[in-house]
Each structure stands twice: as C-alpha cells, then as structure tokens.
Motif scaffolding. Structure first.
Motif, PDB file in Angstrom:
ATOM      1  N   ILE A 155     -50.284 -34.700  43.123  1.00  0.00           N
ATOM      2  CA  ILE A 155     -51.563 -34.047  42.813  1.00  0.00           C
ATOM      3  C   ILE A 155     -51.382 -33.047  41.672  1.00  0.00           C
ATOM      4  CG2 ILE A 155     -53.389 -32.536  43.703  1.00  0.00           C
ATOM      5  CD1 ILE A 155     -52.971 -33.805  46.415  1.00  0.00           C
ATOM      6  N   GLN A 156     -50.291 -32.287  41.715  1.00  0.00           N
ATOM      7  CA  GLN A 156     -50.066 -31.287  40.683  1.00  0.00           C
ATOM      8  C   GLN A 156     -49.936 -31.951  39.307  1.00  0.00           C
ATOM      9  OE1 GLN A 156     -47.059 -28.569  41.925  1.00  0.00           O
ATOM     10  NE2 GLN A 156     -47.177 -27.307  40.115  1.00  0.00           N
ATOM     11  N   ASN A 157     -49.167 -33.033  39.235  1.00  0.00           N
ATOM     12  CA  ASN A 157     -48.985 -33.740  37.981  1.00  0.00           C
ATOM     13  C   ASN A 157     -50.296 -34.336  37.496  1.00  0.00           C
ATOM     14  OD1 ASN A 157     -48.140 -35.906  36.036  1.00  0.00           O
ATOM     15  ND2 ASN A 157     -46.132 -35.167  36.588  1.00  0.00           N
ATOM     16  N   THR A 158     -51.062 -34.915  38.413  1.00  0.00           N
ATOM     17  CA  THR A 158     -52.337 -35.541  38.039  1.00  0.00           C
ATOM     18  C   THR A 158     -53.321 -34.498  37.518  1.00  0.00           C
ATOM     19  OG1 THR A 158     -51.986 -37.195  39.760  1.00  0.00           O
ATOM     20  CG2 THR A 158     -54.214 -36.990  38.884  1.00  0.00           C
ATOM     21  N   VAL A 159     -53.463 -33.405  38.255  1.00  0.00           N
ATOM     22  CA  VAL A 159     -54.404 -32.363  37.825  1.00  0.00           C
ATOM     23  C   VAL A 159     -53.947 -31.765  36.492  1.00  0.00           C
ATOM     24  CG1 VAL A 159     -55.374 -30.095  38.409  1.00  0.00           C
ATOM     25  CG2 VAL A 159     -55.124 -31.836  40.177  1.00  0.00           C
ATOM     26  N   PHE A 160     -52.637 -31.591  36.336  1.00  0.00           N
ATOM     27  CA  PHE A 160     -52.103 -31.055  35.081  1.00  0.00           C
ATOM     28  C   PHE A 160     -52.482 -31.963  33.910  1.00  0.00           C
ATOM     29  CE2 PHE A 160     -49.302 -29.067  32.147  1.00  0.00           C
ATOM     30  CZ  PHE A 160     -48.670 -30.073  31.454  1.00  0.00           C
ATOM     31  N   CYS A 161     -52.289 -33.266  34.072  1.00  0.00           N
ATOM     32  CA  CYS A 161     -52.606 -34.214  32.993  1.00  0.00           C
ATOM     33  C   CYS A 161     -54.108 -34.214  32.693  1.00  0.00           C
ATOM     34  CB  CYS A 161     -52.151 -35.623  33.369  1.00  0.00           C
ATOM     35  SG  CYS A 161     -50.363 -35.802  33.406  1.00  0.00           S
ATOM     36  N   LEU A 162     -54.931 -34.094  33.727  1.00  0.00           N
ATOM     37  CA  LEU A 162     -56.383 -34.112  33.517  1.00  0.00           C
ATOM     38  C   LEU A 162     -56.852 -32.818  32.856  1.00  0.00           C
ATOM     39  CD1 LEU A 162     -57.586 -35.661  36.898  1.00  0.00           C
ATOM     40  CD2 LEU A 162     -57.637 -36.738  34.648  1.00  0.00           C
ATOM     41  N   VAL A 163     -56.313 -31.684  33.297  1.00  0.00           N
ATOM     42  CA  VAL A 163     -56.780 -30.390  32.791  1.00  0.00           C
ATOM     43  C   VAL A 163     -56.310 -30.159  31.358  1.00  0.00           C
ATOM     44  CG1 VAL A 163     -56.491 -27.891  33.061  1.00  0.00           C
ATOM     45  CG2 VAL A 163     -57.043 -29.293  35.046  1.00  0.00           C
ATOM     46  N   THR A 164     -55.039 -30.450  31.096  1.00  0.00           N
ATOM     47  CA  THR A 164     -54.502 -30.177  29.761  1.00  0.00           C
ATOM     48  C   THR A 164     -54.741 -31.317  28.789  1.00  0.00           C
ATOM     49  OG1 THR A 164     -52.348 -31.090  30.359  1.00  0.00           O
ATOM     50  CG2 THR A 164     -52.667 -28.732  30.728  1.00  0.00           C
ATOM     51  N   GLY A 165     -55.072 -32.477  29.290  1.00  0.00           N
ATOM     52  CA  GLY A 165     -55.253 -33.632  28.418  1.00  0.00           C
ATOM     53  C   GLY A 165     -53.943 -34.247  27.962  1.00  0.00           C
ATOM     54  N   MET A 166     -52.830 -33.748  28.496  1.00  0.00           N
ATOM     55  CA  MET A 166     -51.512 -34.262  28.111  1.00  0.00           C
ATOM     56  C   MET A 166     -51.137 -35.410  29.035  1.00  0.00           C
ATOM     57  SD  MET A 166     -49.327 -30.876  27.219  1.00  0.00           S
ATOM     58  CE  MET A 166     -49.653 -29.908  25.780  1.00  0.00           C
ATOM     59  N   THR A 167     -51.805 -36.545  28.833  1.00  0.00           N
ATOM     60  CA  THR A 167     -51.568 -37.670  29.732  1.00  0.00           C
ATOM     61  C   THR A 167     -50.181 -38.271  29.547  1.00  0.00           C
ATOM     62  OG1 THR A 167     -52.667 -39.045  28.097  1.00  0.00           O
ATOM     63  CG2 THR A 167     -53.992 -38.279  29.951  1.00  0.00           C
ATOM     64  N   GLU A 168     -49.517 -37.904  28.437  1.00  0.00           N
ATOM     65  CA  GLU A 168     -48.152 -38.407  28.244  1.00  0.00           C
ATOM     66  C   GLU A 168     -47.212 -37.925  29.349  1.00  0.00           C
ATOM     67  OE1 GLU A 168     -49.779 -36.735  25.945  1.00  0.00           O
ATOM     68  OE2 GLU A 168     -50.054 -37.998  24.183  1.00  0.00           O
ATOM     69  N   PHE A 169     -47.570 -36.809  29.978  1.00  0.00           N
ATOM     70  CA  PHE A 169     -46.700 -36.249  31.000  1.00  0.00           C
ATOM     71  C   PHE A 169     -46.669 -37.103  32.255  1.00  0.00           C
ATOM     72  CE2 PHE A 169     -44.067 -32.638  31.355  1.00  0.00           C
ATOM     73  CZ  PHE A 169     -43.951 -32.326  32.702  1.00  0.00           C
ATOM     74  N   TYR A 170     -47.581 -38.059  32.344  1.00  0.00           N
ATOM     75  CA  TYR A 170     -47.611 -38.962  33.497  1.00  0.00           C
ATOM     76  C   TYR A 170     -46.326 -39.784  33.610  1.00  0.00           C
ATOM     77  CZ  TYR A 170     -51.661 -39.437  36.515  1.00  0.00           C
ATOM     78  OH  TYR A 170     -52.579 -39.266  37.507  1.00  0.00           O
ATOM     79  N   VAL A 171     -45.641 -39.937  32.483  1.00  0.00           N
ATOM     80  CA  VAL A 171     -44.437 -40.765  32.490  1.00  0.00           C
ATOM     81  C   VAL A 171     -43.342 -40.153  33.371  1.00  0.00           C
ATOM     82  CG1 VAL A 171     -43.253 -39.751  30.484  1.00  0.00           C
ATOM     83  CG2 VAL A 171     -43.053 -42.184  30.945  1.00  0.00           C
ATOM     84  N   TYR A 172     -43.427 -38.832  33.604  1.00  0.00           N
ATOM     85  CA  TYR A 172     -42.435 -38.179  34.453  1.00  0.00           C
ATOM     86  C   TYR A 172     -42.763 -38.290  35.940  1.00  0.00           C
ATOM     87  CZ  TYR A 172     -40.379 -35.863  30.362  1.00  0.00           C
ATOM     88  OH  TYR A 172     -39.745 -35.603  29.175  1.00  0.00           O
ATOM     89  N   LEU A 173     -43.990 -38.700  36.275  1.00  0.00           N
ATOM     90  CA  LEU A 173     -44.427 -38.655  37.667  1.00  0.00           C
ATOM     91  C   LEU A 173     -43.544 -39.456  38.623  1.00  0.00           C
ATOM     92  CD1 LEU A 173     -46.366 -37.699  39.793  1.00  0.00           C
ATOM     93  CD2 LEU A 173     -47.965 -39.480  39.124  1.00  0.00           C
ATOM     94  N   PRO A 174     -43.139 -40.700  38.298  1.00  0.00           N
ATOM     95  CA  PRO A 174     -42.262 -41.423  39.248  1.00  0.00           C
ATOM     96  C   PRO A 174     -40.958 -40.673  39.526  1.00  0.00           C
ATOM     97  CG  PRO A 174     -43.118 -42.913  37.584  1.00  0.00           C
ATOM     98  CD  PRO A 174     -43.486 -41.539  37.143  1.00  0.00           C
TER      99      PRO A 174
END
Lengths: 179, 161
Positions: A119-138
């Motif tokens: 949830i923290q990673n998802t909200v972070f990507c949505l709020v900041t618009g830095m969807t590239e950070f999703y690659v670290y989620l796994p």
C-alpha cells in the motif's frame, strides 16, 4: 484511587517514544538490500501496544510514530503514504488477531508488513507520479516478509517473557486502589 | 487474541499456512510483471537524463561528453570535470538552492549514481546502485528528482548465419 487509564496512557506514551526513537535510529542506517526498505523495529512497539493495552492505543502509537518520526527525519511528505498504509495494515492485523485466534502473531506480523509495503509503495507512486518506483515493489515485498518475521518473533518473545503480573495490570479494566 | 493467549501459544500454527500462501501468491503476481513486461535488451545506454518536478532539465551523453540544459536551470546545475571521464554534477532542486543532489558520472563505464543529497537523514537515493543498464533508474522522492537512461540508438539483435 489510581485510574488504570492513566497507567495505560503512560505506557502508550513510553511505547510511542521508543517507537519513534527506533524509527529515527533505523533511518540512520543504510537500507536493507533495496532503497527504502527497513527492518521496521518500531512496529514491535505498535504491536505490543495493541496486545497489551488495547487497539485504540495501538492506533495512537502508530499515528504518533509516523507523524513525529516524519517530522524529525525531515521527510514530512512521507506522512501522505506512510499513514494510510500503516492504518490499513494495523486494521487488518487487529482483525486477524481478534476475529480468529488460529493465527500466530508472527504470521499476522508478516501479513501486516507485506500489506503495509504494498500500500505504501502504491500510494507513493500515485501521489508523487513516480510510477517508475513500482519496479522495486516485488523486491520490497520480499524484504517486507523478512521484516514481518523479525518483528513478529520479537513481539512473541517479549510477550512470552514479560512478567504476567505487569501485563495483567495494564490489561485490567478495573480501577486499582493505593494502599 | 491477547497477551495471555500468546504466552501459552506456539510461534507457528497450522492456519498460518493460509496467510503464507496468500503472501506467496501476492509476491508471484508482483514478479510476474517482469515476465509480461521484460526490459528491452537491444536499447543502447548512451547517457542519462535528469527529470525534476516532471520536467526534463538536463541530459548527458557518455560518448561525446556533451550535455544540454534547460535555459531556466543553468544557475541550478554545477558541473565539475574531474578528468579522465569523471564528472560531479550538483543539481539544486529548489529556488533557494538549499536542497541538492550530487551525481557522480563515470563516462568510461557509462554509469551514474547519486553520491550525496540532503533530502532526509536516511538518504535512500544515495544508497541506490549506480545506473548502468538501459532499464535502471535513480529516484530522489523528497526532491522529486529522477535520473533515467537516455537510450539513443538501437543495437540489432544478433542473428545466426
């Protein structure tokens, strides 16, 4: 007559303080394998608050830790994604602990840790618009499992070896009197 | 469950397997993204670009050692040539020039990393591994700064005779 609520409030304050200190101390160390990953030792005291003094105090300790910890660490914007993730994860943990007594504290801690990370990673990507950070989620979810196991084990050992009389006093709903 | 039940219970219960299976499925689903969206190995990493507040402000080419800056940001980027293909690039991320990120460029190895920043006490961006491949990235979330590869050119896949 000494009100037990005052004792609980004091204990919650102590747990919140230790939680904030451990959070700040952890921030000084390099991240675990992945940027942004932490052991989450501060969550030990949040779970302890839930188990020993009650759910409401657990939420209070969590909220205070996130807000004050973010202020002192200089990353105020992290409140935006840490707070909802922490609240949702703690709610799920409390539901698992209260509605089914068939899960161990370690498994509940692992679930809470992984859900908090996702949830923290998802909200972070949505709020900041830095969807590239999703690659670290796994990879963050894997470190979340490790952190959940460590936190769960720590809580299990603390509760197991703390004196029962102390825990019973804190968990009591009755007022106690001074002699 | 309260502390008395935890005192008498074991650290592992059989129903924990349900929770662990859920976690395992979640991790597999998250990793499956890499299967369906693999990195393009044929892209050539020719340099990097810096994106600040969703605006591309700076690019650097490893081979030609040239860079391009947005005119509004010339006062906010300091480039120091250390010789032998090494550069320090200090990027100020706010109007008052109090917040910064320091990039270290190795144009021989075609790598760049964030060497220092004053974003927070944890400095997560400074602990990220250096950007080398065409699908790597560097992010400083508090400063809203991203460093992405500048993939120019395309190397054709090797075919057999």
């Amino acid at each position: 007559m000494r009100n037990i609520r005052l004792v609980k409030l004091t204990f919650a304050g102590i747990l919140a303080t230790i939680s904030i200190l451990s959070f700040l101390l952890e921030s000084l160390f390099p991240p675990l394998f992945i940027p942004g990953s932490r052991m989450g030792i501060s969550n030990v005291f949040i779970l302890l608050a839930v188990l020993v003094i009650g759910n409401v105090y657990g939420f209070a300790v969590l909220t205070v830790k996130i807000i004050v910890g973010s202020l002192f660490s200089g990353n105020i914007s992290s409140i935006m994604y840490s707070l909802p993730a922490g609240l949702i994860a703690l709610t799920i943990q409390i539901m698992l602990l209260n509605f089914s007594k068939r899960f161990s504290i370690i498994a509940v801690s692992v679930i809470g840790s992984v859900i908090n990370t996702v949830i923290q990673n998802t909200v972070f990507c949505l709020v900041t618009g830095m969807t590239e950070f999703y690659v670290y989620l796994p990879y963050l979810s894997l470190t979340g499992i490790l952190a959940g196991v460590i936190v769960g084990f720590a809580v299990y050992l603390i509760v197991k070896y703390l004196p029962t009389t102390l825990l019973q006093k804190l968990n009591s709903q009755d007022k106690i009197s001074e002699d | 469950m309260n502390f008395e039940q935890i005192k008498t219970s074991k650290p592992f219960k059989i129903f924990d397997l349900f929770l662990y299976c859920f976690v395992l499925i979640l991790v597999i689903v998250l990793f499956s993204v890499f299967v369906f969206f693999p990195a393009n190995a044929n892209l050539v990493n020719a340099g990097f670009k810096v994106i600040l507040h969703d605006k591309q402000i700076f690019t650097f080419n490893y081979d030609t050692h040239t860079c391009s800056l947005l005119p509004d940001y010339t006062d906010f980027i300091n480039i120091e040539d250390l010789g032998e293909g090494f550069y320090n690039i200090k990027i100020f991320t706010d109007q008052n020039k109090t917040q910064y990120n320091l990039l270290t460029v190795n144009s021989k190895n075609k790598t760049v990393r964030i060497a220092d920043a004053n974003c927070s006490i944890s400095k997560d961006c400074a602990h990220m591994k250096e950007m080398k491949e065409s699908n790597d990235l560097l992010i400083c979330a508090p400063h809203k700064l991203k460093v992405l590869p500048l993939n120019i050119g395309y190397k054709p896949p090797v075919t057999g005779e």
